[in-house]
Design an enzyme around this catalytic site. Structure first.
Site, mmCIF file in Angstrom:
data_model
loop_
_atom_site.group_PDB
_atom_site.id
_atom_site.type_symbol
_atom_site.label_atom_id
_atom_site.label_comp_id
_atom_site.label_asym_id
_atom_site.label_seq_id
_atom_site.Cartn_x
_atom_site.Cartn_y
_atom_site.Cartn_z
ATOM 1 N N ALA A 103 -42.347 13.231 28.104
ATOM 2 C CA ALA A 103 -41.640 12.423 28.219
ATOM 3 C C ALA A 103 -40.448 11.506 27.487
ATOM 4 O O ALA A 103 -39.366 11.125 27.129
ATOM 5 C CB ALA A 103 -42.649 11.265 29.358
ATOM 6 N N ALA A 104 -41.816 10.593 26.949
ATOM 7 C CA ALA A 104 -41.623 9.617 25.149
ATOM 8 C C ALA A 104 -40.288 9.882 24.772
ATOM 9 O O ALA A 104 -39.400 9.748 23.836
ATOM 10 C CB ALA A 104 -42.452 9.004 25.223
ATOM 11 N N LYS A 105 -40.576 11.075 24.309
ATOM 12 C CA LYS A 105 -40.259 12.093 23.110
ATOM 13 C C LYS A 105 -38.768 12.779 23.741
ATOM 14 O O LYS A 105 -37.327 12.634 23.031
ATOM 15 C CB LYS A 105 -40.249 12.809 22.545
ATOM 16 C CG LYS A 105 -41.801 13.402 21.414
ATOM 17 C CD LYS A 105 -41.548 12.051 20.417
ATOM 18 C CE LYS A 105 -41.958 11.959 19.528
ATOM 19 N NZ LYS A 105 -42.223 11.082 18.090
ATOM 20 N N TYR A 163 -46.613 12.269 26.639
ATOM 21 C CA TYR A 163 -45.650 12.038 24.880
ATOM 22 C C TYR A 163 -44.851 12.843 25.289
ATOM 23 O O TYR A 163 -43.314 12.149 24.451
ATOM 24 C CB TYR A 163 -46.578 13.017 24.304
ATOM 25 C CG TYR A 163 -46.002 13.356 22.889
ATOM 26 C CD1 TYR A 163 -46.357 12.365 22.025
ATOM 27 C CD2 TYR A 163 -45.745 15.354 22.385
ATOM 28 C CE1 TYR A 163 -45.903 12.755 20.856
ATOM 29 C CE2 TYR A 163 -45.165 15.382 21.136
ATOM 30 C CZ TYR A 163 -45.070 13.880 20.537
ATOM 31 O OH TYR A 163 -44.937 14.672 19.163
ATOM 32 N N SER A 174 -39.571 16.001 19.111
ATOM 33 C CA SER A 174 -41.392 17.182 18.929
ATOM 34 C C SER A 174 -40.604 17.892 20.001
ATOM 35 O O SER A 174 -39.135 17.509 20.748
ATOM 36 C CB SER A 174 -42.193 16.456 19.792
ATOM 37 O OG SER A 174 -43.349 17.975 19.881
#
Length: 400
Positions: free
Chosen positions: A199-201, A197, A184
């Site tokens: 940070a994870a992506k 979200y 994303s």
């Protein structure tokens, strides 16, 4: 060394921009030629094996249909097995010859080994691994009332990509296959209510960019990034049940909030993956913000503050392939607690901890005492706490 870095800081950026300006026409021409030849000799997916994680909804479902149109054999993996059967039938109608359905949790390595092993046992090989399992959220970081959801966000969005990739790589090497990743643009473009979200992506993209160099040309990697393209649910809560198992409470099914865009993005992802492209972007104009982030980060920050100066950005956004998460207590939620009377609150709370009736009083007292740990961990809205606990205290005193 400090003097050398000071000189390079002054010389390298402008020199690089001048070189890029002169080289840009040649680079653009070479990219156009590469795109043309890759389009002519794109990968034929007929009878090839494609495994899709997160295939039960949104972008995962649409990707299954796109590969089905190319007559690939499919393995559909998701937690919600009941939804996979309908997608399986649709995929077969669209042209998929063989479609396997497997219920699994991609954040557990042993389950990833199971569905990869079952795929190899059935088909004998694997050509494309498509990772779409994803979970988003819609709250400001400071609004999160239960930090136990934080590692689960990382589990699904990061480890849910790493584990299937780790297990599948030996088989993808054998077929010189490809990994298609659903990422994303939030990984590099800051947006409110998306901190965990994003940070994870960002971790996902950096993982696959590094892996691309390690694998060289043995296994291809296509990283797909998208903006707002819609999702499959607009309401629901993420909650942690007993045993720390993650559950999605589907309060109601609603139509896709941008279904056409999800279909278009799925077509783009599959086309770019079959062409062997390193990236699939939709829409591509988002890339202009990268220039601002590198060369004028202050302008980008000012623009976002101006756009968001009126508070919230409006209605809760839905994003393709990811479920919206609201911070919820790690227990079964009490239905409609915000408008209930103290009596109703107590009744709902008792049912939540396993007590069906308020009488007889002595039995209620014993049950309440035996469930005191569950009651203590149950959350009550602040505006109802005083009246609720006064009523609860009265019940306990009278029943004693």
């Amino acid at each position: 060394m400090d003097l050398l870095n000071a000189v390079l800081n002054f010389v390298v950026p402008p020199a690089s921009m001048i070189i890029l300006a002169f080289a840009w026409p040649t680079i653009a021409f070479l990219h156009a030629l590469e795109w043309f030849f890759k389009t002519l000799y794109r990968e034929n997916m007929e009878n090839k094996v494609v495994l899709i994680t997160g295939a039960s909804s949104a972008i995962g479902e649409q990707l299954a249909y796109e590969y089905a149109r190319r007559r690939a054999n499919l393995v559909l993996v998701a937690r919600r097995e009941n939804r996979l059967w309908g997608i399986r039938e649709n995929a077969r109608l669209l042209g998929a010859k063989h479609v396997l359905v497997m219920a699994a949790d991609v954040v557990k390595e042993e389950e990833c080994r199971r569905f990869i092993s079952d795929t190899i046992s059935y088909f004998g090989h694997l050509h494309h691994l498509v990772n779409t399992a994803s979970l988003g959220h819609n709250f400001y970081f400071e609004e999160a009332t239960d930090p136990t959801v934080f590692p689960h966000m990382m589990d699904i969005n990061f480890w849910g990509n790493v584990y299937p990739t780790y297990v599948a790589l030996p088989y993808l090497r054998q077929t010189r296959g490809r990994i298609l990743v659903n990422a994303s643009m939030e990984s590099w473009l800051p947006l409110p209510r998306m901190s965990l979200y994003a940070a994870a992506k960002a971790a996902v993209i950096n993982f696959y960019e590094t892996l691309r160099f390690e694998l060289k040309d043995d296994v291809g990697i296509t990283i797909a990034t998208h903006g707002w393209i819609g999702g499959d649910v607009s309401s629901g809560k993420f909650m942690l049940e007993e045993g720390a198992e993650m559950q999605w409470k589907e309060e109601r099914e609603v139509p896709l909030a941008g279904g056409r865009q999800v279909e278009e993005f799925a077509k783009l992802m599959v086309a770019d993956a079959c062409r062997g492209d390193a990236y699939a972007k939709h829409p591509s104009w988002y890339d202009v913000f990268l220039l601002y982030r590198v060369f004028a980060p202050d302008i980008l920050g000012w623009a976002f503050r101006l756009l968001l100066s009126n508070g919230d950005v409006g209605a809760k956004p839905t994003a393709g392939g990811r479920l919206l998460v609201e911070a919820s207590p790690p227990r079964k939620p009490i239905a409609a607690v915000s408008s209930a009377s103290p009596q109703r609150l107590l009744s709902e709370l008792l049912r939540a901890v396993g007590i069906k009736s308020l009488s007889p009083r002595f039995a209620t007292w014993k049950l309440l005492w035996s469930r005191r740990g569950s009651i203590a961990s149950t959350r009550v809205p602040k505006n109802k706490q005083s009246s609720f606990f006064r009523y609860l205290a009265g019940i306990l005193i009278r029943s004693s």
